[in-house]
Write an enzyme that holds these catalytic residues in place. Structure first.
Site, PDB file in Angstrom:
ATOM      1  N   THR B  13       3.753  -9.239  -6.170  1.00 48.28           N
ATOM      2  CA  THR B  13       3.829  -8.356  -5.014  1.00 48.28           C
ATOM      3  C   THR B  13       3.147  -7.043  -5.336  1.00 48.28           C
ATOM      4  O   THR B  13       3.446  -6.417  -6.350  1.00 48.28           O
ATOM      5  CB  THR B  13       5.300  -8.101  -4.665  1.00 48.28           C
ATOM      6  OG1 THR B  13       5.969  -9.345  -4.655  1.00 48.28           O
ATOM      7  CG2 THR B  13       5.426  -7.436  -3.326  1.00 48.28           C
ATOM      8  N   LEU B  14       2.264  -6.640  -4.484  1.00 45.79           N
ATOM      9  CA  LEU B  14       1.504  -5.427  -4.783  1.00 45.79           C
ATOM     10  C   LEU B  14       1.895  -4.258  -3.901  1.00 45.79           C
ATOM     11  O   LEU B  14       1.353  -3.173  -4.026  1.00 45.79           O
ATOM     12  CB  LEU B  14       0.007  -5.697  -4.646  1.00 45.79           C
ATOM     13  CG  LEU B  14      -0.525  -6.674  -5.695  1.00 45.79           C
ATOM     14  CD1 LEU B  14      -2.002  -6.958  -5.475  1.00 45.79           C
ATOM     15  CD2 LEU B  14      -0.320  -6.128  -7.096  1.00 45.79           C
TER      16      LEU B  14
END
Lengths: 248, 236
Positions: B13-14
């Site tokens: 997840t960025l």
């Protein structure tokens, strides 16, 4: 032990011709010869666990040989038998409790942890490269369904009890437990009763000095497993000693 | 025939998805007090209107969150697991706020080093033996303590106010008034802030997490009421 193994007593993975697994029987024997007794009662408001332990040395620091452990906040385990084996089972129990929480997001129920530990101990009776555990344990828990008391023995057998005893003097302890009013007993009432039983089953000739460790998980303790308050333990021990002296 | 790792690299997840905004905390005489609002946003949408963003993690320590809600839930689980492990040790001691703060920082830093950070800024507040504790940690594993702290946009909105007004001799009531004022400023200026806020404190009697309260804003300034009609461009 009625018969000797005659060649069939070396392995847990082989039955003897008359259908026995000698290593498991020897493990049960190891529990009884190792010198401690653990008893527990399920009361109306919780579970009380008690362990008798002989003092190994006068120089040992007080309270450093615990035989009642937490498996989780709401579960306690009292052990008898080979201490090192018992600690392994304890660690497994804590692992199961943690794993259940991370999977289901809730505290592990008493019957589940008893079943899982029974499975773990049973597993050690199935392979030639493993040795059965030389320990029997009592598991006291308080979950959504209320208080429960279970025992697990080296064969992997586990039952739920109103009152149970494991270890050296289990037979004598059980016959005394049967006399308690188990359907109405509260934890507060049970504590001195357990101390009395501990004193009455203790064999003074073998070892003079011993200690009693008592814990509970009940409504009074906030459904958490804790050792009983120090003053309660002191008065219980005094009651135990007095009963013993009156008997003699 | 040949492995083509670049086609399907591992992805973490960025960016955070459901987020809580500023958390604010201050020490006062006899305790530590933290506050957050009670919403969680999905983008600018107020997705959840009644979330608790402050939790007790021991008998005398609490944490307040900013950032990704799911990561915060994971943080709470990790700390609960730690607490239970400590309970099992059964030596009569419990971890201090400073120890929990340090532990939490190690968790955050380790996750960051796996390029999979727990996307939060966290305040750790505690009170033991007459000492108040207030610490900060974040998704990078930063670690520091201060007398007053804020996370997220609160760093820009609330910290300058607290710098002006905070004193070590503040009473509980002073602290509450200062936090409410800071929260109100955040509510005015931060589009993802709400006026439904929750204040919690730790003092000698333990952790107290109050029920949420609603702050009253001032919206009757003349220019607000007039709107853009006067200047003719529809704006303020």
């Amino acid at each position: 032990m009625a018969s000797i193994g005659t060649g069939y007593d070396q392995s847990t993975s082989t039955f003897s011709p008359d259908g026995r697994i000698f290593q498991v029987e020897y493990a049960v024997k190891a529990v009884d010869t190792s010198g401690s007794t653990a008893i527990g009662v399920k009361c109306v408001d919780g579970v009380v666990l008690a362990v008798e332990k002989s003092l190994v040395s006068k120089m040992m620091v007080h309270n450093t040989h615990k035989r009642i452990f937490h498996l989780d906040e709401h579960i306690g385990m009292a052990v008898s038998g080979v201490q090192a084996d018992a600690r392994n089972v304890m660690n497994r129990g804590r692992g199961e409790a943690t794993q259940y929480r991370s999977t289901y997001g809730d505290a592990i129920p008493g019957d589940v942890i008893a079943t899982r530990l029974a499975g773990y101990m049973h597993l050690h009776t199935m392979y030639w490269w493993l040795r059965p555990f030389g320990t029997s344990v009592l598991i006291g828990s308080y979950d959504q369904d209320g208080p429960q008391l279970h025992d697990v023995d080296p064969s992997g057998l586990s039952y739920r009890h109103f009152a149970a005893a494991v270890g050296k003097a289990k037979t004598a302890a059980k016959s005394q437990l049967e006399k308690l009013p188990l359907s109405t007993l509260t934890c507060r009432q049970a504590v001195p009763e357990l101390a009395k039983i501990m004193y009455s089953i203790h064999d003074d000739l073998k070892e003079k000095t011993f200690e009693i460790e008592i814990s509970w998980v009940c409504e009074e303790s906030g459904k958490k497993h804790t050792h009983i308050p120090a003053d309660l333990l002191t008065s219980a021990v005094a009651a135990g000693k007095a009963a013993k002296e009156a008997e003699e | 025939m040949f492995a083509q790792p670049a086609d399907d690299p591992r992805k973490n997840t960025l960016r955070p998805m459901v987020t809580g905004t500023s958390a604010i905390g201050i020490k006062y005489k006899g305790g530590v007090m933290v506050a957050t609002d009670t919403i969680a946003c999905y983008g600018n949408w107020i997705r959840y209107k009644d979330v608790q963003r402050i939790h007790a993690v021991s008998k005398d320590t609490l944490i307040a969150m900013n950032g990704e809600m799911s990561d915060y839930q994971k943080v709470l689980q990790i700390l609960e697991q730690k607490r239970l492990a400590e309970y099992c040790v059964d030596d009569g001691s419990t971890q201090t706020s400073a120890e929990l703060h340090s532990y939490l920082t190690r968790v955050m830093y380790q996750k960051r080093c796996k390029f999979d950070p727990l996307w939060n800024m966290l305040l750790v507040g505690g009170f033991r033996n007459g000492e108040a504790y207030l610490g900060y940690t974040d998704l990078y594993g930063t670690h520091f303590e201060d007398n007053f702290l804020a996370t997220g946009l609160g760093m820009y909105m609330a910290l300058p106010l607290m710098r002006n007004q905070w004193t070590p001799e503040m009473s509980e009531a002073d602290a509450r008034a200062l936090l409410q004022m800071a929260l109100k400023i955040c509510y005015y200026r931060d589009t993802r802030a709400s006026n439904k806020v929750q204040i919690a404190r730790v003092d000698a009697s333990g952790v107290h997490i109050d029920e949420p309260i609603t702050l009253q804003g001032e919206w009757n300034h003349a220019r607000f009421v007039e709107g853009g009609a006067k200047s003719g461009d529809g704006g303020w």
